[in-house]
Write a protein that holds these residues in place. Structure first.
Motif, PDB file in Angstrom:
ATOM      1  N   SER A  70      -8.355  24.749 -15.597  1.00 31.14           N
ATOM      2  CA  SER A  70      -8.716  23.460 -16.209  1.00 31.14           C
ATOM      3  C   SER A  70      -7.633  22.984 -17.164  1.00 31.14           C
ATOM      4  O   SER A  70      -7.280  21.797 -17.195  1.00 31.14           O
ATOM      5  CB  SER A  70     -10.057  23.581 -16.936  1.00 31.14           C
ATOM      6  OG  SER A  70     -11.121  23.797 -16.026  1.00 31.14           O
ATOM      7  N   ILE A  71      -7.089  23.901 -17.948  1.00 28.30           N
ATOM      8  CA  ILE A  71      -6.012  23.549 -18.883  1.00 28.30           C
ATOM      9  C   ILE A  71      -4.796  23.045 -18.097  1.00 28.30           C
ATOM     10  O   ILE A  71      -4.174  22.034 -18.465  1.00 28.30           O
ATOM     11  CB  ILE A  71      -5.651  24.759 -19.762  1.00 28.30           C
ATOM     12  CG1 ILE A  71      -6.802  25.072 -20.724  1.00 28.30           C
ATOM     13  CG2 ILE A  71      -4.354  24.501 -20.532  1.00 28.30           C
ATOM     14  CD1 ILE A  71      -6.651  26.399 -21.457  1.00 28.30           C
ATOM     15  N   TYR A  76     -17.078  18.445 -18.676  1.00 31.84           N
ATOM     16  CA  TYR A  76     -15.950  17.604 -18.292  1.00 31.84           C
ATOM     17  C   TYR A  76     -15.137  17.258 -19.527  1.00 31.84           C
ATOM     18  O   TYR A  76     -15.641  17.301 -20.656  1.00 31.84           O
ATOM     19  CB  TYR A  76     -16.392  16.344 -17.532  1.00 31.84           C
ATOM     20  CG  TYR A  76     -17.213  15.320 -18.292  1.00 31.84           C
ATOM     21  CD1 TYR A  76     -16.684  14.577 -19.352  1.00 31.84           C
ATOM     22  CD2 TYR A  76     -18.528  15.037 -17.908  1.00 31.84           C
ATOM     23  CE1 TYR A  76     -17.419  13.620 -20.016  1.00 31.84           C
ATOM     24  CE2 TYR A  76     -19.281  14.081 -18.572  1.00 31.84           C
ATOM     25  CZ  TYR A  76     -18.722  13.375 -19.628  1.00 31.84           C
ATOM     26  OH  TYR A  76     -19.461  12.424 -20.289  1.00 31.84           O
ATOM     27  N   CYS A  77     -13.869  16.947 -19.323  1.00 28.89           N
ATOM     28  CA  CYS A  77     -13.008  16.410 -20.375  1.00 28.89           C
ATOM     29  C   CYS A  77     -12.711  14.955 -20.036  1.00 28.89           C
ATOM     30  O   CYS A  77     -12.822  14.530 -18.884  1.00 28.89           O
ATOM     31  CB  CYS A  77     -11.717  17.210 -20.494  1.00 28.89           C
ATOM     32  SG  CYS A  77     -11.967  18.899 -21.095  1.00 28.89           S
ATOM     33  N   VAL A  78     -12.325  14.186 -21.034  1.00 27.61           N
ATOM     34  CA  VAL A  78     -12.153  12.743 -20.874  1.00 27.61           C
ATOM     35  C   VAL A  78     -10.689  12.367 -21.095  1.00 27.61           C
ATOM     36  O   VAL A  78     -10.127  12.627 -22.170  1.00 27.61           O
ATOM     37  CB  VAL A  78     -13.058  11.965 -21.856  1.00 27.61           C
ATOM     38  CG1 VAL A  78     -12.865  10.455 -21.668  1.00 27.61           C
ATOM     39  CG2 VAL A  78     -14.526  12.354 -21.663  1.00 27.61           C
ATOM     40  N   TRP A  79     -10.086  11.769 -20.081  1.00 23.91           N
ATOM     41  CA  TRP A  79      -8.700  11.298 -20.155  1.00 23.91           C
ATOM     42  C   TRP A  79      -8.686   9.825 -20.513  1.00 23.91           C
ATOM     43  O   TRP A  79      -9.306   8.995 -19.840  1.00 23.91           O
ATOM     44  CB  TRP A  79      -7.996  11.521 -18.828  1.00 23.91           C
ATOM     45  CG  TRP A  79      -6.641  10.886 -18.721  1.00 23.91           C
ATOM     46  CD1 TRP A  79      -6.284   9.848 -17.918  1.00 23.91           C
ATOM     47  CD2 TRP A  79      -5.441  11.250 -19.435  1.00 23.91           C
ATOM     48  NE1 TRP A  79      -4.957   9.544 -18.066  1.00 23.91           N
ATOM     49  CE2 TRP A  79      -4.412  10.391 -19.000  1.00 23.91           C
ATOM     50  CE3 TRP A  79      -5.158  12.226 -20.394  1.00 23.91           C
ATOM     51  CZ2 TRP A  79      -3.114  10.478 -19.492  1.00 23.91           C
ATOM     52  CZ3 TRP A  79      -3.870  12.307 -20.896  1.00 23.91           C
ATOM     53  CH2 TRP A  79      -2.863  11.448 -20.441  1.00 23.91           C
ATOM     54  N   GLY A 122     -18.614  13.554  -8.785  1.00 29.79           N
ATOM     55  CA  GLY A 122     -17.254  13.704  -8.292  1.00 29.79           C
ATOM     56  C   GLY A 122     -16.342  14.279  -9.352  1.00 29.79           C
ATOM     57  O   GLY A 122     -16.738  14.530 -10.495  1.00 29.79           O
ATOM     58  N   ASP A 123     -15.107  14.485  -8.987  1.00 28.01           N
ATOM     59  CA  ASP A 123     -14.166  15.139  -9.888  1.00 28.01           C
ATOM     60  C   ASP A 123     -13.503  14.162 -10.844  1.00 28.01           C
ATOM     61  O   ASP A 123     -13.010  14.571 -11.892  1.00 28.01           O
ATOM     62  CB  ASP A 123     -13.089  15.848  -9.066  1.00 28.01           C
ATOM     63  CG  ASP A 123     -12.273  16.806  -9.900  1.00 28.01           C
ATOM     64  OD1 ASP A 123     -12.889  17.629 -10.600  1.00 28.01           O
ATOM     65  OD2 ASP A 123     -11.035  16.711  -9.873  1.00 28.01           O
ATOM     66  N   GLU A 124     -13.490  12.882 -10.506  1.00 25.41           N
ATOM     67  CA  GLU A 124     -12.788  11.913 -11.349  1.00 25.41           C
ATOM     68  C   GLU A 124     -13.641  10.656 -11.492  1.00 25.41           C
ATOM     69  O   GLU A 124     -13.313   9.588 -10.962  1.00 25.41           O
ATOM     70  CB  GLU A 124     -11.404  11.615 -10.776  1.00 25.41           C
ATOM     71  CG  GLU A 124     -10.487  12.840 -10.782  1.00 25.41           C
ATOM     72  CD  GLU A 124      -9.043  12.486 -10.494  1.00 25.41           C
ATOM     73  OE1 GLU A 124      -8.771  11.355 -10.069  1.00 25.41           O
ATOM     74  OE2 GLU A 124      -8.171  13.355 -10.710  1.00 25.41           O
ATOM     75  N   THR A 151     -14.083  20.263 -15.799  1.00 23.53           N
ATOM     76  CA  THR A 151     -13.223  21.273 -16.422  1.00 23.53           C
ATOM     77  C   THR A 151     -14.037  22.504 -16.817  1.00 23.53           C
ATOM     78  O   THR A 151     -14.339  22.723 -17.992  1.00 23.53           O
ATOM     79  CB  THR A 151     -12.528  20.704 -17.678  1.00 23.53           C
ATOM     80  OG1 THR A 151     -13.512  20.050 -18.510  1.00 23.53           O
ATOM     81  CG2 THR A 151     -11.447  19.707 -17.308  1.00 23.53           C
ATOM     82  N   PRO A 152     -14.422  23.331 -15.844  1.00 17.20           N
ATOM     83  CA  PRO A 152     -15.152  24.561 -16.174  1.00 17.20           C
ATOM     84  C   PRO A 152     -14.255  25.568 -16.890  1.00 17.20           C
ATOM     85  O   PRO A 152     -13.031  25.410 -16.940  1.00 17.20           O
ATOM     86  CB  PRO A 152     -15.579  25.070 -14.800  1.00 17.20           C
ATOM     87  CG  PRO A 152     -14.526  24.548 -13.867  1.00 17.20           C
ATOM     88  CD  PRO A 152     -14.152  23.199 -14.411  1.00 17.20           C
ATOM     89  N   GLY A 153     -14.867  26.608 -17.397  1.00 17.80           N
ATOM     90  CA  GLY A 153     -14.158  27.664 -18.118  1.00 17.80           C
ATOM     91  C   GLY A 153     -14.950  28.052 -19.343  1.00 17.80           C
ATOM     92  O   GLY A 153     -15.340  29.201 -19.524  1.00 17.80           O
ATOM     93  N   HIS A 154     -15.200  27.072 -20.190  1.00 13.01           N
ATOM     94  CA  HIS A 154     -16.109  27.273 -21.315  1.00 13.01           C
ATOM     95  C   HIS A 154     -17.549  27.213 -20.833  1.00 13.01           C
ATOM     96  O   HIS A 154     -18.395  28.003 -21.250  1.00 13.01           O
ATOM     97  CB  HIS A 154     -15.863  26.199 -22.383  1.00 13.01           C
ATOM     98  CG  HIS A 154     -16.814  26.251 -23.540  1.00 13.01           C
ATOM     99  ND1 HIS A 154     -16.675  27.147 -24.572  1.00 13.01           N
ATOM    100  CD2 HIS A 154     -17.918  25.522 -23.814  1.00 13.01           C
ATOM    101  CE1 HIS A 154     -17.655  26.965 -25.441  1.00 13.01           C
ATOM    102  NE2 HIS A 154     -18.428  25.988 -25.002  1.00 13.01           N
ATOM    103  N   ALA A 155     -17.823  26.249 -19.965  1.00 11.99           N
ATOM    104  CA  ALA A 155     -19.145  26.092 -19.355  1.00 11.99           C
ATOM    105  C   ALA A 155     -18.965  25.382 -18.022  1.00 11.99           C
ATOM    106  O   ALA A 155     -18.042  24.580 -17.854  1.00 11.99           O
ATOM    107  CB  ALA A 155     -20.071  25.292 -20.270  1.00 11.99           C
TER     108      ALA A 155
END
Length: 313
Positions: free
Chosen positions: A207-208, A159-162, A134-136, A151-155
């Protein structure tokens, strides 16, 4: 250590180039990214400094499967008896069986460099891998929620972690890179980081923007350490990234039909980053700036080439 977050220099390539993070909360620990096999003593040493044993680590969250972020995951998990590794659905198969991952990296860097920089990449047992579906996807570290956002873009397997506790993101490579040698009175100098195969400019910008929507007070980069101390500073860095992503797209399009396309991309990227560094107040000699950014310029050129060759773009 602030907000229970410790920056660990993995010693990959050079000092202050590659970081991973240890979050400590209520006597439990989680690593975010882990560097290479050679980073293991530093990660275990960080636990000792915080008074934790390896058995008190509950999670290893890898933002994506690139070897400077996750190459040491298999070896690290052997030392953390109770930890679960959390991976993006597209990354998990490559961590369970790293054969294709290593082959891809070897094609870019060469076998000798892979052996020198990463050692033997070990698999992670499938039963110890939790897929961030899932997304979150939320990981619960002793009551401290760590949210994994696609968070695609680089790959595409990123994912990034909040971390709401600190109001900060752990950004892997999606929010670019920033080396402390290039800091000035204007703050950190930041640039996007692409990758061969999966660099996607528009996805990176989206993503940013999604990360900014949570009002972050800081961004913990793999390359390198925290940037930004409030939303205004983070927003400025995001705008710098947007401008450069657009400039990279223009460079790609200008070089797309050129003979010696790769050389064209490298030359124009060098000019882009040198020009922006000077506007940012960086006073190092050109040769030193290009030395610091040399690997990243090469990877960004390769990433642009892959993007140009993708039929669906």
């Amino acid at each position: 250590m602030s907000d229970g977050i410790r920056t660990i220099d993995t010693a990959f390539q050079r000092d202050h180039f590659d970081a991973c993070y240890l979050i400590v909360h209520a006597g439990r620990g989680a690593f975010i990214d882990c560097g290479t096999n050679h980073s293991l003593p530093r990660l275990l040493g960080a636990l000792e400094l915080e008074g934790l044993t390896p058995a008190q680590v509950d999670y290893v969250l890898v933002t994506h499967a690139h070897l400077d972020h996750a190459g040491g995951a298999g070896q690290l998990m052997r030392h953390l008896p109770k930890a679960t590794l959390v991976a993006h659905p597209r990354a998990a198969p490559h961590l369970i069986d790293p054969t294709r991952l290593v082959a891809g990296a070897t094609a870019v860097y060469g076998q000798e460099e892979i052996a020198r920089s990463y050692g033997t990449v070990m698999p992670v047992p499938a039963e110890r891998v939790q897929i961030a579906h899932g997304d979150e996807h939320v990981v619960d570290l002793a009551g401290r929620a760590l949210l994994c956002l696609d968070t695609p873009g680089h790959a595409r397997h990123h994912y990034c972690v909040w971390d709401a506790h600190s109001a900060c993101w752990f950004t892997g490579d999606t929010f670019g890179l920033s080396y402390r040698e290039l800091d000035t009175a204007q703050g950190p100098f930041i640039l996007p980081t692409g990758s061969p195969v999966q660099f996607e400019p528009q996805a990176m910008k989206q993503s940013i923007a999604r990360m900014l929507a949570r009002g972050p007070q800081g961004m913990f980069l793999t390359h390198y350490d925290r940037v930004g101390r409030n939303l205004q500073q983070v927003g400025k860095l995001a705008n710098d990234l947007y401008e450069q992503i657009d400039a990279m797209v223009e460079i790609g399009e200008r070089c797309s039909g050129a003979q010696g396309r790769h050389a064209c991309l490298v030359e124009r990227l060098r000019a882009l980053y040198l020009g922006r560094a000077r506007l940012h107040g960086v006073t190092l000699e050109d040769a030193r700036i290009l030395e610091l950014l040399g690997m990243d310029i090469e990877l960004n050129a390769q990433g642009l080439a892959c993007w140009l060759d993708r039929p669906a773009r």
